[in-house]
Design a protein around this motif. Sequence first.
Motif, PDB file in Angstrom:
ATOM      1  N   LEU A  64      -1.814  36.318  -3.893  1.00 19.39           N
ATOM      2  CA  LEU A  64      -1.156  35.994  -2.627  1.00 19.39           C
ATOM      3  C   LEU A  64      -1.496  36.951  -1.493  1.00 19.39           C
ATOM      4  O   LEU A  64      -1.338  36.600  -0.330  1.00 19.39           O
ATOM      5  CB  LEU A  64       0.366  35.962  -2.828  1.00 19.39           C
ATOM      6  N   ILE A  70       4.473  38.021   3.360  1.00 12.17           N
ATOM      7  CA  ILE A  70       4.770  36.795   2.613  1.00 12.17           C
ATOM      8  C   ILE A  70       6.242  36.432   2.761  1.00 12.17           C
ATOM      9  O   ILE A  70       7.116  37.301   2.710  1.00 12.17           O
ATOM     10  CB  ILE A  70       4.441  36.997   1.119  1.00 12.17           C
ATOM     11  N   VAL A  75       7.858  31.625  -1.752  1.00 14.10           N
ATOM     12  CA  VAL A  75       7.101  31.826  -2.992  1.00 14.10           C
ATOM     13  C   VAL A  75       7.995  31.519  -4.189  1.00 14.10           C
ATOM     14  O   VAL A  75       7.598  30.801  -5.108  1.00 14.10           O
ATOM     15  CB  VAL A  75       6.542  33.265  -3.101  1.00 14.10           C
ATOM     16  N   LEU A 128       2.448  25.849  -3.237  1.00 13.09           N
ATOM     17  CA  LEU A 128       2.344  26.937  -2.247  1.00 13.09           C
ATOM     18  C   LEU A 128       1.991  26.377  -0.880  1.00 13.09           C
ATOM     19  O   LEU A 128       2.564  26.792   0.144  1.00 13.09           O
ATOM     20  CB  LEU A 128       1.308  27.971  -2.696  1.00 13.09           C
ATOM     21  N   VAL A 133       2.869  28.800   2.109  1.00 10.61           N
ATOM     22  CA  VAL A 133       2.601  30.158   1.621  1.00 10.61           C
ATOM     23  C   VAL A 133       1.088  30.343   1.596  1.00 10.61           C
ATOM     24  O   VAL A 133       0.396  29.654   0.853  1.00 10.61           O
ATOM     25  CB  VAL A 133       3.177  30.375   0.205  1.00 10.61           C
ATOM     26  N   PHE A 135      -2.455  31.896   0.572  1.00  7.68           N
ATOM     27  CA  PHE A 135      -2.957  32.571  -0.618  1.00  7.68           C
ATOM     28  C   PHE A 135      -4.468  32.597  -0.548  1.00  7.68           C
ATOM     29  O   PHE A 135      -5.087  31.875   0.220  1.00  7.68           O
ATOM     30  CB  PHE A 135      -2.449  31.906  -1.906  1.00  7.68           C
ATOM     31  N   TYR A 173       6.192  35.694 -10.659  1.00  4.64           N
ATOM     32  CA  TYR A 173       5.868  36.098  -9.295  1.00  4.64           C
ATOM     33  C   TYR A 173       5.863  37.622  -9.334  1.00  4.64           C
ATOM     34  O   TYR A 173       6.870  38.243  -9.696  1.00  4.64           O
ATOM     35  CB  TYR A 173       6.906  35.560  -8.316  1.00  4.64           C
TER      36      TYR A 173
END
Length: 181
Positions: A64, A70, A75, A128, A133, A135, A173
């Motif tokens: 990530l 973030i 997430v 994601l 999110v 990545f 995670y």
Amino acid sequence: EEVQVEQEQPEEVETIPDKAMKASETSAMIALRIPDLIKAEIKSKYPFVDDEILRDLHITLVYLGDNRTIDKLSVIRAVSDLGIFQSPIKGRLQGLARFVSDGDTDPLVMTFDSPQAPKLYDTLCSLLDNYHVPFHKDYGFIPHMTLAYLPKDGGLPIETIEPIEINFSEVHYVDGEVWFP
């Protein structure tokens, strides 16, 4: 009569060594963590795997990047949603490879083969994306577990490996040095 309950002290979180994770306290990833029983088997068969790497053996699913940028809640939502779609992951650690890197060392890895892995990766990436999110999409998905870092001019410490059956029931995670199942 009043009963006093002694509260458990939280366990100390082990730090994840930069060398083993190729990450620092400011990085994040989603990974499969290698069970302790498999770690013990690897240590007994491959003594060149150092203790720092052994302690946090994992298979990165998605890197990530910087955890300071973030949206951690997004997430967590994406990884939680993955649990709705994904059954336990079964496969084999069965190949040996040396990745060429830009640094002074090359990772020696054991590849992970599972018919579920490509779908797991695709589903995770879609989730994601759904949660916006960002990545790293720099490379294709080659599921693997890093065993050692070899000097560029050094040989391999082994020629081949014995396949190891492995099952995963959790995806983690990893935020800096903390693993969240």
